[in-house]
Design a protein around this motif. Structure first.
Motif, short mmCIF file in Angstrom:
data_model
loop_
_atom_site.label_atom_id
_atom_site.label_comp_id
_atom_site.label_asym_id
_atom_site.label_seq_id
_atom_site.Cartn_x
_atom_site.Cartn_y
_atom_site.Cartn_z
N UNK A 358 28.28 29.53 34.88
CA UNK A 358 27.99 30.69 34.05
C UNK A 358 28.44 31.97 34.81
N UNK A 359 28.50 32.04 36.32
CA UNK A 359 28.70 32.89 36.92
C UNK A 359 30.62 33.26 36.36
N UNK A 360 31.23 32.27 36.96
CA UNK A 360 32.53 32.62 36.63
C UNK A 360 32.85 32.35 35.29
N UNK A 361 34.54 32.76 34.90
CA UNK A 361 34.86 31.77 33.46
C UNK A 361 36.02 30.51 33.05
N UNK A 362 36.19 30.11 35.52
CA UNK A 362 37.11 28.74 35.35
C UNK A 362 36.16 27.60 35.70
N UNK A 363 36.85 26.74 35.57
CA UNK A 363 36.57 25.65 35.52
C UNK A 363 36.90 24.77 37.34
N UNK A 364 35.75 24.49 37.53
CA UNK A 364 36.03 23.52 38.82
C UNK A 364 36.62 21.84 38.47
N UNK A 365 37.83 21.09 38.52
CA UNK A 365 37.91 20.36 38.13
C UNK A 365 38.25 19.61 39.45
N UNK A 366 38.28 18.35 39.58
CA UNK A 366 37.99 17.33 40.41
C UNK A 366 39.09 16.29 39.71
N UNK A 367 40.38 15.55 40.49
CA UNK A 367 40.89 14.50 40.15
C UNK A 367 41.31 13.54 40.94
N UNK A 368 40.50 11.96 41.33
CA UNK A 368 40.71 10.75 42.04
C UNK A 368 41.70 10.20 41.79
N UNK A 369 42.63 9.15 42.60
CA UNK A 369 43.32 8.45 43.22
C UNK A 369 43.33 7.53 43.94
N UNK A 370 42.56 6.10 43.57
CA UNK A 370 42.50 5.36 45.04
C UNK A 370 42.88 3.83 44.88
N UNK A 380 33.68 -5.50 55.20
CA UNK A 380 34.79 -5.16 56.44
C UNK A 380 35.94 -3.97 54.62
N UNK A 381 35.78 -3.02 54.66
CA UNK A 381 36.30 -2.67 53.82
C UNK A 381 38.26 -1.16 54.59
N UNK A 382 38.98 -1.10 53.66
CA UNK A 382 39.95 -0.37 53.62
C UNK A 382 39.71 0.37 52.28
N UNK A 383 39.69 1.83 52.46
CA UNK A 383 40.24 2.68 51.41
C UNK A 383 41.19 3.39 51.54
N UNK A 384 42.25 4.35 50.72
CA UNK A 384 42.88 5.04 50.89
C UNK A 384 42.48 6.13 49.46
N UNK A 385 42.48 7.50 49.61
CA UNK A 385 42.88 7.84 48.67
C UNK A 385 43.02 9.36 48.50
N UNK A 386 43.54 9.56 47.15
CA UNK A 386 44.36 11.45 47.14
C UNK A 386 43.56 11.73 46.19
N UNK A 387 42.68 12.76 46.26
CA UNK A 387 41.98 13.79 45.93
C UNK A 387 42.76 15.35 45.59
N UNK A 388 42.87 15.84 44.42
CA UNK A 388 43.03 17.24 43.57
C UNK A 388 42.12 17.68 43.75
N UNK A 389 41.94 19.26 43.58
CA UNK A 389 40.52 20.13 43.36
C UNK A 389 41.45 21.02 42.90
N UNK A 390 40.86 22.04 41.68
CA UNK A 390 41.60 22.99 41.57
C UNK A 390 40.45 23.49 40.93
N UNK A 391 40.39 25.08 41.28
CA UNK A 391 39.56 26.29 40.72
C UNK A 391 39.94 27.22 41.11
N UNK A 392 39.77 28.58 40.70
CA UNK A 392 39.85 30.02 40.07
C UNK A 392 41.42 30.36 40.81
N UNK A 393 42.20 29.76 40.53
CA UNK A 393 43.56 29.76 41.02
C UNK A 393 43.89 28.75 41.88
#
Length: 407
Positions: A358-370, A380-393
């Motif tokens: 409510x305090x700002x007009x922009x939304x935080x968007x977070x996308x992940x693929x892995x 026992x596991x291995x995890x590889x992930x790319x995460x992209x976050x966009x917020x307030x420019x």
């Protein structure tokens, strides 16, 4: 007697070094020390470690893009001497890196601390009451998420909606009730909110709310918080013996759950009027969610899907770190590629989160693929992930490789 003590001590030391979970053909129950023939008196020990290398493309000029850390190192133990009583203890550390290390292992960095310690008394076979530093949270499945069997690299941060604000690392000191009526399960809690939370700000005249009700107004008006989560298991029933929700069963069960939960903290936040008068504001968080996990065919393939909508009211125009008054939508989906259950298995996944404030007009968007490579289920596991976050420019992209072992 000496031999029994030596055996117990040896198993305990070994459990600290190794770890366990869903989907492993070799696990077979993990470390469980039985004190009678039928196993009703026992001590169970779990231990796990998650080790990461992360590349971040959004760092200061004098900072390396690559860093290493110990994301989690934990030991959890619980025991029952009779079916009526249970004691659980959970300790460890989080996010140990070069910036939080101390020359002689001291300081305020990510060092060992108590995550959980609670006692539980069974009222009937299906219902129980407990007290202590506990993880029987409200709001959603992800606010009760286990870190042993996540689908994604880590939990959705905003789903741990009160972490450090009213609790100690998603745990409150309080009393809880939990149980089930057939396939309907419930958990509710009354908690003593933390006094000195992360939000140490002073309310500004005419400004936004600050999460500091107990610190500023006192425990009489703002001392207690209330939480609950309720779910219905449409297909296979999940266990509610412990509060830690499974992230993915890798097709080991056929689960479809719908749930709803809440968190309420009367006068948890404080605002200052234009003239400097302090007023408490009630915090209320609600969520609905759905979880599906099932095998697709007999060839080892499986699907995991989860979605939640959460309404966050921390007070007027509240915003602190990633948290704020507004709404959140989050979802993820994963697919286990067909293969031999006794060999390495691969599970690609996608995740998406949208947070409005409510305090700002922009939304935080977070996308992940892995993807997860299971060498022995979650043990026992291995995890590889790319995460992209966009917020307030601003945009930030991270690539993380994690190795995990647990017993």
């Amino acid at each position: 007697m000496k031999k029994n003590k030596l055996l117990f001590f040896s198993i305990f030391l070994l459990s600290i070094q190794l770890s366990f979970s869903q989907g492993s053909p070799d696990y077979n129950g993990g470390f469980k020390i039985k004190f009678n023939d039928d196993g009703s008196k026992y001590l169970r020990i779990l231990s796990w470690g998650q080790f990461q290398a992360t590349y971040n493309n959004n760092v200061p000029d004098n900072t390396s893009n690559l860093g290493f850390n110990v994301r989690r190192a934990r030991v959890l133990m619980f025991s029952q001497i009779t079916k009526k009583f249970l004691l659980l203890t959970h300790f460890g550390l989080n996010s140990l890196s070069s910036s939080s290390l101390h020359p002689v292992g001291k300081g305020d960095g990510a060092q060992l601390f108590m995550h959980d310690v609670w006692g539980q008394w069974s009222l009937t076979d299906e219902h129980a009451v407990g007290a202590g530093l506990h993880y029987w949270n409200g709001i959603s499945r992800l606010n009760n998420q286990s870190t042993l069997n996540l689908l994604t690299l880590d939990n959705n941060r905003q789903s741990w909606a009160t972490i450090g604000l009213s609790d100690q690392f998603a745990r409150h000191v309080g009393i809880y009730f939990k149980g089930k009526f057939g396939k309907f399960k419930y958990q509710v809690a009354i908690n003593d909110a933390i006094t000195n939370g992360l939000d140490a700000r002073t309310p500004e005249n005419g400004g936004a709310a600050v999460y500091g009700g107990k610190r500023i107004l006192g425990s009489k008006d703002a001392g207690f918080a209330y939480a609950g989560y309720f779910e219905y298991n449409i297909l296979d029933s999940e266990s509610n013996f412990l509060p830690y929700k499974v992230g993915t069963y890798l097709g080991g069960k056929k689960v479809f759950n719908i749930g709803a939960g809440f968190f309420a903290h009367p006068s948890g936040s404080v605002r200052a009027t234009q003239t400097g008068v302090l007023k408490g504001e009630n915090i209320s968080i609600f969520a609905v969610d759905a979880f599906y996990d099932a095998p697709i065919k007999d060839n080892g393939s499986a699907i995991t899907a989860y979605a939640t909508f959460q309404s966050n009211n921390y007070g007027e125009d509240f915003r602190f770190s990633a948290y704020g008054t507004g709404n959140m939508f989050y979802a993820h989906v994963g697919y286990v590629v067909p293969g031999d259950l006794k060999k390495a298995r691969f599970q690609p996944y996608l995740s998406y989160g949208n947070n409005s404030y409510d305090a700002v007009s922009d939304n935080r968007n977070v996308f992940g693929i892995g993807g997860n490579l299971y060498l022995s289920g979650h043990n026992s596991k291995l995890t590889l992930e790319y995460k992209n976050e966009k917020f307030e420019g601003d945009a930030a992209g991270t690539v993380t490789l994690q190795a995990m072992i647990y017993l």
